[in-house]
Scaffold this active site. Structure first.
Site, PDB file in Angstrom:
ATOM      1  N   HIS A 247       0.821  -1.214   0.000  1.00  0.00           N
ATOM      2  CA  HIS A 247       0.000   0.000   0.000  1.00  0.00           C
ATOM      3  C   HIS A 247       0.854   1.263   0.000  1.00  0.00           C
ATOM      4  O   HIS A 247       0.363   2.334  -0.340  1.00  0.00           O
ATOM      5  CB  HIS A 247      -1.046  -0.023   1.131  1.00  0.00           C
ATOM      6  CG  HIS A 247      -0.534   0.308   2.500  1.00  0.00           C
ATOM      7  ND1 HIS A 247      -0.238  -0.643   3.442  1.00  0.00           N
ATOM      8  CD2 HIS A 247      -0.304   1.488   3.104  1.00  0.00           C
ATOM      9  CE1 HIS A 247       0.159  -0.065   4.563  1.00  0.00           C
ATOM     10  NE2 HIS A 247       0.135   1.237   4.382  1.00  0.00           N
TER      11      HIS A 247
ATOM     12  N   ASP B 262       1.229  -7.641   2.347  1.00  0.00           N
ATOM     13  CA  ASP B 262       1.343  -6.205   2.066  1.00  0.00           C
ATOM     14  C   ASP B 262       2.807  -5.754   1.911  1.00  0.00           C
ATOM     15  O   ASP B 262       3.352  -5.106   2.790  1.00  0.00           O
ATOM     16  CB  ASP B 262       0.649  -5.437   3.201  1.00  0.00           C
ATOM     17  CG  ASP B 262       0.349  -3.996   2.824  1.00  0.00           C
ATOM     18  OD1 ASP B 262       0.916  -3.502   1.834  1.00  0.00           O
ATOM     19  OD2 ASP B 262      -0.448  -3.363   3.534  1.00  0.00           O
TER      20      ASP B 262
ATOM     21  N   SER C 174       3.986   2.451   8.402  1.00  0.00           N
ATOM     22  CA  SER C 174       3.803   1.433   7.381  1.00  0.00           C
ATOM     23  C   SER C 174       5.087   1.248   6.612  1.00  0.00           C
ATOM     24  O   SER C 174       5.712   2.221   6.198  1.00  0.00           O
ATOM     25  CB  SER C 174       2.709   1.843   6.405  1.00  0.00           C
ATOM     26  OG  SER C 174       1.501   1.387   6.880  1.00  0.00           O
TER      27      SER C 174
HETATM   28  N1  ARG Z   1      -4.557   0.393   7.263  1.00  0.00           N
HETATM   29  C1  ARG Z   1      -3.264   0.449   6.675  1.00  0.00           C
HETATM   30  C2  ARG Z   1      -2.692   1.860   6.818  1.00  0.00           C
HETATM   31  O1  ARG Z   1      -3.201   2.618   7.577  1.00  0.00           O
HETATM   32  C3  ARG Z   1      -3.242  -0.077   5.269  1.00  0.00           C
HETATM   33  C4  ARG Z   1      -4.135   0.553   4.283  1.00  0.00           C
HETATM   34  C5  ARG Z   1      -4.117   0.047   2.878  1.00  0.00           C
HETATM   35  N2  ARG Z   1      -5.177  -0.907   2.583  1.00  0.00           N
HETATM   36  C6  ARG Z   1      -6.480  -0.611   2.232  1.00  0.00           C
HETATM   37  N3  ARG Z   1      -7.311  -1.607   2.074  1.00  0.00           N
HETATM   38  N4  ARG Z   1      -6.935   0.587   2.030  1.00  0.00           N
HETATM   39  O2  ARG Z   1      -2.139   2.520   5.999  1.00  0.00           O
HETATM   40  N1  GLU Z   2      -1.090   1.386   7.443  1.00  0.00           N
HETATM   41  C1  GLU Z   2      -0.542   2.473   8.208  1.00  0.00           C
HETATM   42  C2  GLU Z   2       0.441   3.326   7.433  1.00  0.00           C
HETATM   43  O1  GLU Z   2       0.299   3.535   6.263  1.00  0.00           O
HETATM   44  C3  GLU Z   2       0.037   1.921   9.448  1.00  0.00           C
HETATM   45  C4  GLU Z   2      -1.065   1.582  10.302  1.00  0.00           C
HETATM   46  C5  GLU Z   2      -1.143   2.477  11.479  1.00  0.00           C
HETATM   47  O2  GLU Z   2      -1.712   3.575  11.392  1.00  0.00           O
HETATM   48  O3  GLU Z   2      -0.595   2.043  12.485  1.00  0.00           O
HETATM   49  O4  GLU Z   2       1.351   3.897   7.976  1.00  0.00           O
END
Ligand code: ARG
Ligand code: GLU
Length: 716
Positions: A84, A220, A651
């Site tokens: 991502h 991921d 991330s």
């Molecule tokens: N939750 C993760 C972050 O905050 C990954 C997001 C990417 N995935 C998605 N299905 N939108 O960045």
């Molecule tokens: N998916 C998140 C990012 O892009 C990390 C998840 C979080 O917020 O801890 O940094």
């Protein structure tokens, strides 16, 4: 005697309860954390993690693009981050013919690695505490604006001195709400190429349904490579650039994780607000989060529908949808978590003892702090709701946001005296960048967004903040924004790339009238006027006052609890979080284990739901149980959870074991712990990491990209 036992017991409970909370500055690990880290099982030293004198782990951690982290995993600049985090690169290289989103991308040879214009990575060369130099120039009776100016000037001086005669960058950043200052010397590389990405059915497996959730089975990750000039220094993209030779890269451990194992996360957490007042939490919970969630729910319904309707739209909106959906879901988790933890009530209780302490000490300034904050937040609420609606709803309509960016052209074209050169340059810039905007723009989808958003804006926002053009449209079409939208999208230049580009080609002052008469431009300007005339100044003034109050509240809290170890809020600077591998009790009678495996991918598989499709090749490898060196107990690990305190920006961060070897890549937090940006719950806050053995399995067995595995240093 009894009292002191009680007190030390209390302190013990407290330090245990807060054991895994914190995002620590690498330069203070030795002083603040090393004993604790060693007690938790760490076998390396603070100096191995961060050193100014010799190469150390920090030399393998980068700020990736705008807001992610990446780690270097070979002596040829190979970089590992999340799928991502590389998503917009993968998306922008994708087309109907080369659908890397859907099928993945693997550079089987080095010359197939794809240039990524605009992408950069930044290393930290060193960090310096410059608080004394800056605070030394400030006196308590200085006006705020003088204080600000002094800090700015002194920072500029320190930055300049720090990088004299080098190719480095430098910036001084405020910490603890402007009470401390640190200088970061950085090195930024601009030739970063895409090396590999699994198909979305691995890299985004589980999609938005599983996002922010455990148990998780998302592969991921994506791979890039940092290139340098022949002198190993940063250089603009060139065919002649060579793979960067890093000062450090992470060896990769295949030993895997057990509950209780020490782990640390080294990266660039974006933003947290751990020390705010109950009033700030209340504003977030009662004003911002509900407004933003409702608006995004409506936007997502429309975008999701569009994406399901065709492959073209699916590719066009993929990156935008992912980013809208991501925060949308997180805010919902945060609401639940803050409610469950009684954060407001707990903060209120703390504030009561704070006020008592302030009175006891007779500190007049501190006695009034919280009451002042309360009043400021009460005043802020209506403004902050309207601002959310402008940013999220009105500018959630892409045509309006895009049209607003043409304001500069108008001011240049109507300037007196006219600077024709600047005006033509701006028209040219807009023309050259228009392709990027329209590549991912669909007027029909955007028109639907317009209808929904204008309706919401009109009904939800106080009439005092209705822009005149919106009122006109509402009146003209008797409240029927669908009819208003049909008119706007058939008449506006901005709804049609060809019309807009024809307009920009050979721009002259004479053409200004056409822009000024454009209905989308008029509405965008009217929104801008409302913001400028009725919101920006009052909200800005309140926020400026709050910044001062928060700065004082922060020092006050530190004075009140002199023995507590404080860590600064995240601000996209390099930090270390540490904890241990552990599962958690997610809900009544529901305990989640620390690790997921490929068995779970197969259990979730559903060919009828795109988010849960499993690629054929992965199913074949599963059926033949061909897991190579990466199996454990006959199956393949996918992800694990641990109690490291992380946030957005972490991330892609390297997750390291007690020896400083790479065991995973951080990519998310668990649903029950998403409130940790405000309130960390050691029982439920867990970061989610992709097990590096799954990453290697995909590169090696699934993609057959052995050349990459061969350049890594693997510890068995
Ligand atoms: N939750 C993760 C972050 O905050 C990954 C997001 C990417 N995935 C998605 N299905 N939108 O960045
Ligand atoms: N998916 C998140 C990012 O892009 C990390 C998840 C979080 O917020 O801890 O940094």
């Amino acid at each position: 005697m009894k009292k002191s036992i009680l007190l030390s017991l209390l302190l013990l409970v407290r330090s245990v309860a807060f054991a895994d909370e914190g995002m620590w500055l690498p330069i203070f690990l030795k002083q603040l954390n090393e004993p604790d880290m060693k007690a938790k099982g760490m076998r390396i030293s603070a100096e191995d993690i961060y050193s100014v004198n010799q190469s150390s782990m920090k030399d393998a951690v980068v700020l990736f693009g705008g807001g992610c982290t990446g780690e270097i995993i070979s002596d040829k600049g190979l970089l590992l981050t999340n799928h991502h985090c590389g998503f917009s690169q993968i998306q922008s290289h994708s087309s109907l013919e080369n659908d890397y989103l859907k099928y993945g991308f693997w550079a089987m040879t080095q010359d197939q690695e794809l240039a990524c214009p605009g992408l950069s990575v930044t290393f930290i060369i060193r960090i310096e505490d410059v608080t004394a130099q800056i605070i030394g120039k400030i006196s308590p009776d200085m006006s705020e604006s003088d204080r600000e100016k002094t800090i700015k000037d002194m920072s500029g001086l320190l930055e300049k001195k720090a990088i004299e005669g080098t190719h480095y960058g430098a910036n001084v950043r405020p910490f603890f709400n402007g009470n401390q200052f640190y200088l970061f010397v950085t090195e930024t590389f601009k030739d970063v190429r895409m090396v590999g990405a699994p198909p979305s059915s691995i890299g985004k497996f589980g999609g938005d349904t599983d996002n922010w959730m455990w148990p998780r089975h998302t592969g991921d990750f994506s791979l890039f490579r940092v290139y340098a000039g022949p002198d190993n220094k940063p250089a603009e993209y060139s065919k002649d650039n060579v793979p960067f030779k890093p000062r450090h890269f992470f060896p990769i451990s295949l030993k895997g994780v057990q509950p209780g194992d020490f782990t640390m996360v080294y990266g660039f957490p974006g933003r947290t607000t751990q020390y705010i007042s109950s009033y700030a939490v209340k504003n977030t919970m009662e004003v911002n989060n509900p407004a933003r969630i409702a608006i995004r729910t409506a936007r997502l319904e429309i975008i999701d529908d569009a994406m399901r309707s065709s492959d073209k739209l699916r590719i066009q909106y993929a990156a935008k949808q992912a980013s809208i959906a991501n925060a949308w879901k997180k805010w919902q988790g945060e609401q639940k978590g803050l409610t469950r933890l009684n954060t407001i009530q707990n903060k209120q209780a703390f504030e009561k003892s704070f006020n008592e302490w302030a009175k006891l000490n007779g500190n007049k300034e501190y006695i009034n702090l919280l009451d002042q904050m309360r009043r400021q937040y009460e005043e802020l609420a209506p403004f902050s709701k309207a601002i959310d609606y402008i940013n999220e709803a009105a500018y959630g309509v892409e045509m309006l946001r895009y049209a607003a960016a043409f304001n500069k052209l108008e001011s240049l074209a109507s300037a007196n005296p006219l600077d024709e050169k600047a005006m033509l340059e701006e028209a040219n810039r807009l023309l050259n960048t228009s392709g990027g905007f329209y590549k991912d723009f669909d007027a029909t989808t955007d028109r639907k967004l317009f209808v929904a958003m204008m309706n919401m804006y009109f009904t939800e926002v106080d009439a005092a903040y209705h822009p005149s053009e919106l009122i006109n449209i509402q009146a003209k079409y008797k409240g029927d924004f669908a009819a208003g939208g049909s008119y706007l999208y058939s008449k506006s230049l901005f709804a049609d790339s060809l019309k807009l580009q024809a307009f920009l080609k050979g721009f002259s002052v004479k053409k200004l009238k056409q822009l000024q008469a454009d209905p989308a431009y008029k509405l965008a300007m009217s929104l801008r006027n409302i913001f400028k005339s009725k919101l920006e100044a009052p909200a800005g003034a309140i926020n400026a006052d709050l910044a001062i109050l928060n700065r004082k509240y922060m020092v006050a809290q530190m004075e009140m609890e002199p023995t507590k170890r404080f860590y600064p809020d995240a601000n996209s600077t390099l930090r270390v979080a540490y904890g241990q591998v552990e599962g958690y009790e997610a809900a009544d009678a529901t305990y989640y284990n620390h690790m997921t495996t490929i068995e779970g991918i197969m259990q979730k598989e559903n060919p009828a739901v795109e988010e849960f499709e499993v690629p054929k090749k992965l199913k074949e490898l599963y059926a033949s149980r061909d897991f190579g060196d990466y199996a454990v107990n006959g199956t393949l690990p996918v992800a694990f959870v641990a109690s490291n305190h992380t946030t957005g920006g972490n991330s892609g961060s390297p997750v390291l074991n007690a020896n400083g070897e790479l065991i995973g890549t951080n990519f998310d937090r668990v649903w029950e712990g998403t409130m940790s940006d405000i309130d960390f719950d050691p029982d439920k806050c867990r970061n989610i990491s992709l097990d590096v053995r799954f990453t290697l399995f995909v590169i090696d067995k699934f993609a057959g990209c052995k050349r990459l595995v061969e350049e890594m240093k693997i510890v068995k």
